[in-house]
Design a protein around this motif. Structure first.
Motif, PDB file in Angstrom:
ATOM      1  N   ILE A  64      68.150  32.982   7.183  1.00 53.02           N
ATOM      2  CA  ILE A  64      67.496  33.578   6.015  1.00 53.02           C
ATOM      3  C   ILE A  64      66.051  33.119   5.854  1.00 53.02           C
ATOM      4  N   ASP A  65      65.629  32.127   6.644  1.00 54.19           N
ATOM      5  CA  ASP A  65      64.231  31.699   6.606  1.00 54.19           C
ATOM      6  C   ASP A  65      63.887  31.006   7.915  1.00 54.19           C
ATOM      7  N   ILE A  66      62.659  31.179   8.337  1.00 61.04           N
ATOM      8  CA  ILE A  66      62.113  30.492   9.516  1.00 61.04           C
ATOM      9  C   ILE A  66      60.904  29.718   9.034  1.00 61.04           C
ATOM     10  N   THR A  67      60.857  28.414   9.333  1.00 67.59           N
ATOM     11  CA  THR A  67      59.811  27.561   8.754  1.00 67.59           C
ATOM     12  C   THR A  67      58.421  27.805   9.344  1.00 67.59           C
ATOM     13  N   ASP A  68      58.340  28.128  10.632  1.00 71.19           N
ATOM     14  CA  ASP A  68      57.044  28.362  11.268  1.00 71.19           C
ATOM     15  C   ASP A  68      56.583  29.792  10.958  1.00 71.19           C
ATOM     16  N   PRO A  69      55.484  29.937  10.183  1.00 75.62           N
ATOM     17  CA  PRO A  69      55.021  31.280   9.806  1.00 75.62           C
ATOM     18  C   PRO A  69      54.755  32.189  11.008  1.00 75.62           C
ATOM     19  N   GLU A  70      54.346  31.606  12.126  1.00 76.16           N
ATOM     20  CA  GLU A  70      54.058  32.401  13.321  1.00 76.16           C
ATOM     21  C   GLU A  70      55.325  32.930  13.990  1.00 76.16           C
ATOM     22  N   GLU A  71      56.479  32.374  13.638  1.00 77.62           N
ATOM     23  CA  GLU A  71      57.747  32.785  14.252  1.00 77.62           C
ATOM     24  C   GLU A  71      58.553  33.750  13.380  1.00 77.62           C
ATOM     25  N   LYS A  72      58.095  34.003  12.158  1.00 75.31           N
ATOM     26  CA  LYS A  72      58.876  34.812  11.201  1.00 75.31           C
ATOM     27  C   LYS A  72      59.183  36.223  11.701  1.00 75.31           C
ATOM     28  N   ASP A  73      58.326  36.799  12.534  1.00 71.69           N
ATOM     29  CA  ASP A  73      58.554  38.154  13.042  1.00 71.69           C
ATOM     30  C   ASP A  73      59.080  38.166  14.476  1.00 71.69           C
ATOM     31  N   SER A  74      59.491  37.005  14.995  1.00 71.55           N
ATOM     32  CA  SER A  74      59.954  36.944  16.376  1.00 71.55           C
ATOM     33  C   SER A  74      61.285  37.683  16.542  1.00 71.55           C
ATOM     34  N   ARG A 128      72.073  42.218  19.484  1.00 74.01           N
ATOM     35  CA  ARG A 128      70.955  41.528  18.841  1.00 74.01           C
ATOM     36  C   ARG A 128      69.704  41.517  19.710  1.00 74.01           C
ATOM     37  N   LYS A 129      69.823  41.954  20.964  1.00 74.40           N
ATOM     38  CA  LYS A 129      68.685  41.995  21.887  1.00 74.40           C
ATOM     39  C   LYS A 129      67.548  42.812  21.276  1.00 74.40           C
ATOM     40  N   GLY A 130      66.365  42.204  21.193  1.00 73.25           N
ATOM     41  CA  GLY A 130      65.181  42.876  20.679  1.00 73.25           C
ATOM     42  C   GLY A 130      65.112  42.970  19.164  1.00 73.25           C
ATOM     43  N   LYS A 131      66.111  42.435  18.466  1.00 72.15           N
ATOM     44  CA  LYS A 131      66.132  42.485  16.999  1.00 72.15           C
ATOM     45  C   LYS A 131      65.440  41.252  16.430  1.00 72.15           C
ATOM     46  N   LYS A 132      64.941  41.391  15.186  1.00 72.02           N
ATOM     47  CA  LYS A 132      64.290  40.265  14.519  1.00 72.02           C
ATOM     48  C   LYS A 132      65.288  39.126  14.316  1.00 72.02           C
ATOM     49  N   ILE A 133      64.828  37.904  14.559  1.00 68.82           N
ATOM     50  CA  ILE A 133      65.670  36.727  14.373  1.00 68.82           C
ATOM     51  C   ILE A 133      65.882  36.460  12.883  1.00 68.82           C
ATOM     52  N   MET A 134      64.848  36.694  12.080  1.00 70.66           N
ATOM     53  CA  MET A 134      64.997  36.560  10.622  1.00 70.66           C
ATOM     54  C   MET A 134      66.026  37.588  10.159  1.00 70.66           C
ATOM     55  N   GLY A 135      67.068  37.110   9.501  1.00 68.14           N
ATOM     56  CA  GLY A 135      68.128  37.991   9.032  1.00 68.14           C
ATOM     57  C   GLY A 135      69.270  38.153  10.025  1.00 68.14           C
ATOM     58  N   LYS A 160      87.708  21.324   9.635  1.00 62.66           N
ATOM     59  CA  LYS A 160      86.742  21.946  10.544  1.00 62.66           C
ATOM     60  C   LYS A 160      86.933  23.455  10.554  1.00 62.66           C
ATOM     61  N   TRP A 161      85.885  24.125  10.965  1.00 57.46           N
ATOM     62  CA  TRP A 161      85.926  25.563  11.219  1.00 57.46           C
ATOM     63  C   TRP A 161      85.644  25.719  12.706  1.00 57.46           C
ATOM     64  N   ASP A 162      86.506  26.462  13.414  1.00 54.33           N
ATOM     65  CA  ASP A 162      86.492  26.481  14.877  1.00 54.33           C
ATOM     66  C   ASP A 162      86.749  27.902  15.389  1.00 54.33           C
ATOM     67  N   ASP A 163      86.742  28.046  16.684  1.00 54.66           N
ATOM     68  CA  ASP A 163      87.073  29.299  17.378  1.00 54.66           C
ATOM     69  C   ASP A 163      86.098  30.423  17.078  1.00 54.66           C
ATOM     70  N   GLY A 164      84.860  30.078  16.781  1.00 52.66           N
ATOM     71  CA  GLY A 164      83.834  31.093  16.559  1.00 52.66           C
ATOM     72  C   GLY A 164      82.804  31.047  17.673  1.00 52.66           C
ATOM     73  N   LYS A 165      81.715  31.750  17.460  1.00 53.18           N
ATOM     74  CA  LYS A 165      80.616  31.806  18.424  1.00 53.18           C
ATOM     75  C   LYS A 165      79.309  31.515  17.706  1.00 53.18           C
ATOM     76  N   ILE A 166      78.351  30.961  18.460  1.00 52.02           N
ATOM     77  CA  ILE A 166      77.005  30.729  17.931  1.00 52.02           C
ATOM     78  C   ILE A 166      75.994  31.168  18.976  1.00 52.02           C
ATOM     79  N   LEU A 167      74.958  31.860  18.499  1.00 49.40           N
ATOM     80  CA  LEU A 167      73.867  32.299  19.351  1.00 49.40           C
ATOM     81  C   LEU A 167      72.702  31.342  19.185  1.00 49.40           C
ATOM     82  N   ASP A 168      72.124  30.916  20.299  1.00 51.47           N
ATOM     83  CA  ASP A 168      70.866  30.166  20.265  1.00 51.47           C
ATOM     84  C   ASP A 168      69.760  31.183  20.544  1.00 51.47           C
ATOM     85  N   PRO A 169      69.043  31.632  19.505  1.00 49.09           N
ATOM     86  CA  PRO A 169      68.027  32.676  19.710  1.00 49.09           C
ATOM     87  C   PRO A 169      66.894  32.255  20.639  1.00 49.09           C
ATOM     88  N   GLU A 170      66.684  30.950  20.815  1.00 50.49           N
ATOM     89  CA  GLU A 170      65.598  30.491  21.686  1.00 50.49           C
ATOM     90  C   GLU A 170      65.875  30.759  23.154  1.00 50.49           C
TER      91      GLU A 170
END
Length: 143
Positions: A55-65, A76-83, A96-106
């Motif tokens: 919901i927020d990206i701290t680096d202003p230059e990365e907000k539209d990445s 999610r390919k080519g989509k904005k990371i914000m949101g 714990k919460w388990d058995d899910g997935k996480i994307l590393d956008p970097e």
């Protein structure tokens, strides 16, 4: 009267302990290498499972990445990371919460994921195969 005060104190203590173990809310992501805050992720519940959205990206230059490193078949390919929803399908397993997935956008990679709260901090573990091979981050509450 004394018994009533004891009961109220116990109830407040239980509520406080439960709040400290609650994964839901807004969390500051902290880079496990640099230690800097990168973004704010909101963890929410939908249909009994936990999800996380940037919901927020701290680096202003990365907000539209955009996620240009996501796999071609990832919607999610080519989509904005914000949101973007980066944590999907976590199921509760005790504390714990388990058995899910996480994307590393970097790097565009998707990992198995589990998360839990200890001492008011959110522990996020992304891994491949067994949870011994992976990477962990500690996220902090965002006000």
């Amino acid at each position: 009267m004394k018994n009533l005060l004891i009961l109220i104190t116990l109830a407040i203590s239980c509520i406080s302990a439960n709040a400290q173990n609650n994964i839901f809310g807004k969390w500051k992501t902290v880079d496990d290498v640099t230690g800097e805050v990168k973004s704010v992720v909101e963890i929410y519940k939908e249909s009994g499972k936990a999800y996380g959205k940037i919901i927020d990206i701290t680096d202003p230059e990365e907000k539209d990445s955009v996620c240009d490193k996501c796999d071609e078949d990832d919607p999610r390919k080519g989509k904005k990371i914000m949101g973007m929803i980066i944590i999907t399908g976590l199921e509760q397993d005790g504390k714990k919460w388990d058995d899910g997935k996480i994307l590393d956008p970097e790097n565009g990679k998707v990992y198995s994921c589990k998360i839990w709260v200890e001492d008011g901090k959110l522990y996020v573990r992304g891994y491949i195969g067994i949870s011994l091979v992976g990477r962990s981050q500690t996220w902090l509450p965002a006000q």
